[in-house]
Motif scaffolding. Sequence first.
Motif, PDB file in Angstrom:
ATOM      1  N   UNK A 135     -37.790  73.501 -45.317  1.00 11.13           N
ATOM      2  CA  UNK A 135     -37.445  74.356 -46.458  1.00 11.13           C
ATOM      3  C   UNK A 135     -38.273  73.921 -47.665  1.00 11.13           C
ATOM      4  N   UNK A 136     -38.164  74.659 -48.768  1.00 10.12           N
ATOM      5  CA  UNK A 136     -38.943  74.262 -49.948  1.00 10.12           C
ATOM      6  C   UNK A 136     -38.416  72.962 -50.548  1.00 10.12           C
ATOM      7  N   UNK A 137     -37.189  72.596 -50.213  1.00 11.86           N
ATOM      8  CA  UNK A 137     -36.618  71.340 -50.691  1.00 11.86           C
ATOM      9  C   UNK A 137     -36.916  70.164 -49.774  1.00 11.86           C
ATOM     10  N   UNK A 138     -37.636  70.391 -48.689  1.00 16.94           N
ATOM     11  CA  UNK A 138     -37.949  69.316 -47.740  1.00 16.94           C
ATOM     12  C   UNK A 138     -37.560  69.711 -46.332  1.00 16.94           C
ATOM     13  N   UNK A 139     -37.290  68.722 -45.521  1.00 16.30           N
ATOM     14  CA  UNK A 139     -36.923  68.976 -44.130  1.00 16.30           C
ATOM     15  C   UNK A 139     -35.413  68.846 -43.944  1.00 16.30           C
ATOM     16  N   UNK A 140     -34.835  69.785 -43.221  1.00  8.74           N
ATOM     17  CA  UNK A 140     -33.407  69.729 -42.880  1.00  8.74           C
ATOM     18  C   UNK A 140     -33.302  69.438 -41.380  1.00  8.74           C
ATOM     19  N   UNK A 141     -32.680  68.319 -41.029  1.00  2.61           N
ATOM     20  CA  UNK A 141     -32.577  67.922 -39.629  1.00  2.61           C
ATOM     21  C   UNK A 141     -31.251  68.366 -39.029  1.00  2.61           C
ATOM     22  N   UNK A 142     -31.299  68.726 -37.769  1.00  2.00           N
ATOM     23  CA  UNK A 142     -30.102  69.094 -37.025  1.00  2.00           C
ATOM     24  C   UNK A 142     -30.260  68.614 -35.593  1.00  2.00           C
ATOM     25  N   UNK A 143     -29.231  68.829 -34.794  1.00  2.00           N
ATOM     26  CA  UNK A 143     -29.256  68.382 -33.406  1.00  2.00           C
ATOM     27  C   UNK A 143     -28.721  69.475 -32.497  1.00  2.00           C
ATOM     28  N   UNK A 144     -29.302  69.574 -31.301  1.00  2.00           N
ATOM     29  CA  UNK A 144     -28.773  70.457 -30.269  1.00  2.00           C
ATOM     30  C   UNK A 144     -28.538  69.612 -29.024  1.00  2.00           C
ATOM     31  N   UNK A 145     -27.433  69.874 -28.350  1.00  2.00           N
ATOM     32  CA  UNK A 145     -27.070  69.099 -27.161  1.00  2.00           C
ATOM     33  C   UNK A 145     -26.722  70.043 -26.024  1.00  2.00           C
ATOM     34  N   UNK A 146     -27.099  69.664 -24.814  1.00  2.00           N
ATOM     35  CA  UNK A 146     -26.696  70.405 -23.617  1.00  2.00           C
ATOM     36  C   UNK A 146     -25.869  69.467 -22.743  1.00  2.00           C
ATOM     37  N   UNK A 147     -24.704  69.969 -22.324  1.00  2.00           N
ATOM     38  CA  UNK A 147     -23.717  69.167 -21.600  1.00  2.00           C
ATOM     39  C   UNK A 147     -23.286  69.917 -20.341  1.00  2.00           C
ATOM     40  N   UNK A 148     -23.047  69.179 -19.256  1.00  2.00           N
ATOM     41  CA  UNK A 148     -22.498  69.739 -18.020  1.00  2.00           C
ATOM     42  C   UNK A 148     -21.119  69.131 -17.809  1.00  2.00           C
ATOM     43  N   UNK A 149     -20.115  69.982 -17.519  1.00  2.00           N
ATOM     44  CA  UNK A 149     -18.771  69.492 -17.199  1.00  2.00           C
ATOM     45  C   UNK A 149     -18.446  69.882 -15.762  1.00  2.00           C
ATOM     46  N   UNK A 150     -17.636  69.061 -15.096  1.00  2.34           N
ATOM     47  CA  UNK A 150     -17.235  69.361 -13.729  1.00  2.34           C
ATOM     48  C   UNK A 150     -16.062  68.517 -13.297  1.00  2.34           C
ATOM     49  N   UNK A 151     -15.348  69.004 -12.269  1.00  5.23           N
ATOM     50  CA  UNK A 151     -14.209  68.254 -11.746  1.00  5.23           C
ATOM     51  C   UNK A 151     -14.580  67.483 -10.479  1.00  5.23           C
ATOM     52  N   UNK A 152     -15.857  67.517 -10.086  1.00  7.08           N
ATOM     53  CA  UNK A 152     -16.364  66.858  -8.887  1.00  7.08           C
ATOM     54  C   UNK A 152     -15.711  67.379  -7.612  1.00  7.08           C
ATOM     55  N   UNK A 153     -15.196  68.616  -7.666  1.00  7.31           N
ATOM     56  CA  UNK A 153     -14.619  69.276  -6.496  1.00  7.31           C
ATOM     57  C   UNK A 153     -15.080  70.725  -6.414  1.00  7.31           C
ATOM     58  N   UNK A 154     -16.239  71.026  -6.982  1.00  3.85           N
ATOM     59  CA  UNK A 154     -16.792  72.372  -6.871  1.00  3.85           C
ATOM     60  C   UNK A 154     -16.729  73.219  -8.130  1.00  3.85           C
ATOM     61  N   UNK A 155     -16.086  72.740  -9.183  1.00  3.94           N
ATOM     62  CA  UNK A 155     -15.994  73.505 -10.432  1.00  3.94           C
ATOM     63  C   UNK A 155     -16.922  72.870 -11.461  1.00  3.94           C
ATOM     64  N   UNK A 156     -17.869  73.675 -11.984  1.00  5.82           N
ATOM     65  CA  UNK A 156     -18.813  73.175 -12.979  1.00  5.82           C
ATOM     66  C   UNK A 156     -19.066  74.214 -14.060  1.00  5.82           C
ATOM     67  N   UNK A 157     -19.581  73.735 -15.183  1.00  4.27           N
ATOM     68  CA  UNK A 157     -19.974  74.612 -16.285  1.00  4.27           C
ATOM     69  C   UNK A 157     -20.938  73.870 -17.188  1.00  4.27           C
ATOM     70  N   UNK A 158     -21.725  74.612 -17.954  1.00  4.20           N
ATOM     71  CA  UNK A 158     -22.629  73.974 -18.914  1.00  4.20           C
ATOM     72  C   UNK A 158     -22.501  74.653 -20.266  1.00  4.20           C
TER      73      UNK A 158
END
Length: 173
Positions: free
Chosen positions: A31-54
């Motif tokens: 931006x004109x005021x400098x740099x603005x930092x942010x973060x993005x994360x990708x996560x996988x969840x699961x029950x280790x019995x066939x159910x998953x999501x990201x």
Amino acid sequence: MLGLDNIEKVKPGGLELKDRLVAVNRVTKVTKGGRAFGFSAIVVVGDEEGVIGYGLGKSKEVASAISKAVEEAKKNLVKVPVVNGTIHHQVSARYGGADVFLRPASHGTGVIAGNTVRIVVESAGIKDILSKSKGSSNPHNVVKATFKALLDIRRPEEIARMRGISLSKVFNG
């Protein structure tokens, strides 16, 4: 999630889901005021019995980006067919520049996979599998390609029903 029609959606209630962080990226907005930092994360969840999501989460702090990603992943849970700790048949899928190939393995082989694919298949409860990831190593595309491949797996009962034959003929030709 990936635009596939025959997905078996799952509700998160009553499941013991384990979340695993795949990647965190630092993003910069100039931006004109400098740099603005942010973060993005990708996560996988699961029950280790066939159910998953990201899920993907974005925020100014790492912790809140991860928690947003976990909440998003819990909203996108799907059921994956797992039999005896492996998959029914070999399958491959492409998402963006990432190409993922999955092949069933005999008991005791373990998970032969790169880090990103390993996180997804272990969250699904797959203990024996061979895999190859080609093309882009972008974690977002590799996760989505792996999900797409896992969701393309067909159960033998489903194949027999689609072909209009008995289950024994699926195996014996």
